[in-house]
Design an enzyme around this catalytic site. Structure first.
Site, PDB file in Angstrom:
ATOM      1  CG  HIS A  59      -2.024   1.007   1.133  1.00 59.03           C
ATOM      2  ND1 HIS A  59      -3.302   0.752   0.689  1.00 59.03           N
ATOM      3  CD2 HIS A  59      -2.020   2.327   1.432  1.00 59.03           C
ATOM      4  CE1 HIS A  59      -4.022   1.837   0.722  1.00 59.03           C
ATOM      5  NE2 HIS A  59      -3.266   2.831   1.179  1.00 59.03           N
ATOM      6  CD  GLU A 118      -7.959   6.631  -4.907  1.00 66.40           C
ATOM      7  OE1 GLU A 118      -7.591   6.241  -3.794  1.00 66.40           O
ATOM      8  OE2 GLU A 118      -7.773   7.790  -5.322  1.00 66.40           O
ATOM      9  CG  HIS A 155     -10.580   6.598  -1.574  1.00 62.38           C
ATOM     10  ND1 HIS A 155     -11.316   7.312  -0.655  1.00 62.38           N
ATOM     11  CD2 HIS A 155      -9.299   6.708  -1.166  1.00 62.38           C
ATOM     12  CE1 HIS A 155     -10.482   7.834   0.243  1.00 62.38           C
ATOM     13  NE2 HIS A 155      -9.260   7.497  -0.052  1.00 62.38           N
ATOM     14  CG  HIS A 161      -7.926   3.825   1.805  1.00 64.44           C
ATOM     15  ND1 HIS A 161      -7.885   4.098   0.466  1.00 64.44           N
ATOM     16  CD2 HIS A 161      -6.682   4.044   2.273  1.00 64.44           C
ATOM     17  CE1 HIS A 161      -6.653   4.464   0.129  1.00 64.44           C
ATOM     18  NE2 HIS A 161      -5.902   4.445   1.211  1.00 64.44           N
ATOM     19  CD  GLU A 213      -7.368   6.243   6.919  1.00 61.01           C
ATOM     20  OE1 GLU A 213      -8.171   6.271   5.959  1.00 61.01           O
ATOM     21  OE2 GLU A 213      -6.238   6.731   6.872  1.00 61.01           O
ATOM     22  CG  ASP A 238      -1.376   5.028   3.855  1.00 60.00           C
ATOM     23  OD1 ASP A 238      -1.652   5.129   2.650  1.00 60.00           O
ATOM     24  OD2 ASP A 238      -2.221   5.181   4.743  1.00 60.00           O
TER      25      ASP A 238
HETATM   26  O1  MCF Z   1      -4.376   5.828   3.315  1.00 58.16           O
HETATM   27  C1  MCF Z   1      -4.271   7.222   3.429  1.00 58.16           C
HETATM   28  C2  MCF Z   1      -5.420   7.710   4.271  1.00 58.16           C
HETATM   29  N1  MCF Z   1      -6.724   7.302   3.771  1.00 58.16           N
HETATM   30  C3  MCF Z   1      -7.209   7.583   2.547  1.00 58.16           C
HETATM   31  N2  MCF Z   1      -6.594   7.964   1.475  1.00 58.16           N
HETATM   32  C4  MCF Z   1      -5.296   8.213   1.233  1.00 58.16           C
HETATM   33  C5  MCF Z   1      -4.218   7.904   2.091  1.00 58.16           C
HETATM   34  N3  MCF Z   1      -3.093   8.393   1.543  1.00 58.16           N
HETATM   35  C6  MCF Z   1      -3.405   8.935   0.385  1.00 58.16           C
HETATM   36  N4  MCF Z   1      -4.725   8.837   0.166  1.00 58.16           N
HETATM   37  C7  MCF Z   1      -5.367   9.366  -1.049  1.00 58.16           C
HETATM   38  C8  MCF Z   1      -6.474   8.522  -1.612  1.00 58.16           C
HETATM   39  O2  MCF Z   1      -5.984   7.505  -2.433  1.00 58.16           O
HETATM   40  O3  MCF Z   1      -5.951  10.605  -0.748  1.00 58.16           O
HETATM   41  C9  MCF Z   1      -7.124  10.804  -1.482  1.00 58.16           C
HETATM   42  C10 MCF Z   1      -7.342   9.530  -2.310  1.00 58.16           C
HETATM   43  O4  MCF Z   1      -6.957   9.727  -3.628  1.00 58.16           O
HETATM   44  C11 MCF Z   1      -8.191  11.062  -0.451  1.00 58.16           C
HETATM   45  S1  MCF Z   1      -9.853  11.219  -1.003  1.00 58.16           S
HETATM   46  C12 MCF Z   1     -10.006  12.823  -1.521  1.00 58.16           C
HETATM   47 FE    FE Z   2      -3.757   4.780   1.714  1.00 58.59          FE
END
Ligand code: MCF
Ligand code: FE
Length: 406
Positions: free
Chosen positions: A65, A145, A183, A210, A213, A310
């Site tokens: 991830h 995604e 997502h 995700h 979380e 992450d």
């Molecule tokens: O895993 C972390 C925290 N949770 C969710 N999304 C993301 C994380 N790091 C990057 N993201 C990205 C996700 O893929 O941030 C965006 C998405 O494109 C958030 S949604 C607007």
């Molecule tokens: Fe992530």
């Protein structure tokens, strides 16, 4: 065909066997493991690979991830609370991702290889990481995604997603494996989720999402309240969550899926032990979630629990060694040496199983994805722990039997 030997080997099998003064023969896969003299006699034409006297060989790490498109983040995104972070991502992600040129992604991939990683699961939000990932010697599971809450934009979202999907498919090979990421349950409406999941089904692709979380996500999905509700009220008069917990999990029934985070998941029994796995991102959770995964409980459920970093959007390093060190510090309810062994399996054998890849352990017939580190004289009972504490960069890294140059 090659022969490599080392004073120590972590096989990363379930028992965590450690071999001393052993060697193996390999081409793209591991062909035979034995004492060096025996192998030299049996394979006289195999090329001998030199290693330093105190060398440790182990399977290369798998980091399922990452978000390479966010690799320029430092001092930009806001940490301490998930919702504050999310708002900062929404307002800054366009600028952040524009700062990330191919060169930075290539450098970041090189750095990951230097720290012993051969395989990543890259969550691609925009597709701007495609060429650098496809052309790199890293093995990449490339998760395109999809997200979107507003149904009126579904057609546009699907078209845009399909374009990225087709582009990724054109690069498909042994080391570049297209896959799909939904997502999250708070950001992706049912029609988009079903659309992407059926595409994954059709192409027998891996899925990633995700899930549970943050406290905010938990309150929203379970009680239809909290910060998500307050925020969404700005756009709709009476906002409702898009799914119940069980409804969301049900979408992934029968499909190989990585559920990332799951810090607030209590209903482990709803996940499928054979096909579903949990990617645990401890450092990211510390920055965004205010809570850690109850690892002991999660492991007891019998599910595959493995590690991931992450992205640099919620971490300061993409090294699995750094991530293991973080895990050593936070999971205080484990005996330290036992935890060290478990963490090494959570960075090799377990993610390989979750991703259905024929690697992650040193055994005959497995892909020759392995790293060589220099270690110091150390008792085997302490070695896994001391290795995690001290290791920084590899001496050598092999992917599919080929030595990586970085
Ligand atoms: O895993 C972390 C925290 N949770 C969710 N999304 C993301 C994380 N790091 C990057 N993201 C990205 C996700 O893929 O941030 C965006 C998405 O494109 C958030 S949604 C607007
Ligand atoms: Fe992530």
């Amino acid at each position: 065909m090659f022969i490599i030997s080392a004073s120590k080997m972590f096989l990363c099998d379930e028992k965590f066997s450690i071999l001393e003064d052993f060697a193996f023969v390999f081409d793209e896969v591991i062909l035979e493991i034995d004492k060096i003299e025996i192998l030299k006699r049996k394979y006289p034409n195999a090329k001998l690979i030199k290693t330093k006297p105190n060398s440790l060989i182990l399977p290369a790490f798998i980091n399922p991830h990452t978000h390479l498109e966010f690799s320029a983040n430092a001092y930009t995104l806001h940490f301490g609370d998930f919702f504050i972070w999310l708002k900062s991502v929404i307002s800054l992600r366009q600028n952040l991702s524009q700062e990330v040129k191919d060169e930075l992604i290539t450098q970041t991939l090189n750095k990951m290889q230097k720290t012993g990683t051969s395989t990543i699961g890259e969550i691609s939000s925009f597709g701007s990481d495609l060429e650098s990932c496809a052309k790199h010697s890293m093995r990449v599971i490339y998760f395109n995604e999809i997200l979107g809450t507003d149904k009126t934009q579904n057609l546009q979202k699907k078209e845009e997603f399909l374009k990225r999907f087709e582009k990724a498919m054109a690069y498909k090979d042994d080391l570049f494996i297209p896959a799909i990421s939904i997502h999250s349950p708070y950001s992706t409406n049912l029609e988009l989720a079903k659309f992407a999941i059926s595409l994954a089904q059709k192409h027998q692709m891996l899925l990633s999402t995700h899930f549970l979380e943050s406290k905010a996500e938990n309150l929203w999905l379970k009680k239809s309240s909290g910060e998500f509700k307050q925020w969404l009220k700005n756009f709709t008069p009476n906002p409702k969550p898009l799914y119940q917990i069980n409804e969301y999990i049900e979408l992934f029934r029968g499909l190989r899926t990585l559920f990332t985070h799951c810090v607030y998941l209590k209903e482990f029994e709803l996940l499928d032990k054979n096909l579903h796995a949990i990617t645990h991102c401890a450092f990211s959770n510390r920055l965004l979630s205010q809570k850690s995964l109850a690892l002991k409980k999660a492991l007891k459920s019998g599910l595959n629990i493995h590690l991931g970093t992450d992205g640099l959007s919620s971490n300061i390093s993409l090294s699995m060694l750094d991530e293991m060190r973080t895990n050593l510090l936070i999971h205080k309810d484990f005996e330290l040496n036992a935890l060290a062994k478990k963490l090494l399996l959570m960075a090799t054998l377990y993610p390989a199983k979750a991703l259905n890849l024929n690697l992650g352990t040193l055994a005959v017939g497995k892909m020759a994805d392995f790293s060589v580190f220099e270690v110091k004289e150390c008792d085997n009972t302490q070695l896994p722990l001391q290795f995690i504490l001290n290791a920084k960069e590899v001496q050598k890294l092999f992917i599919k039997g080929k030595e990586c140059k970085f």
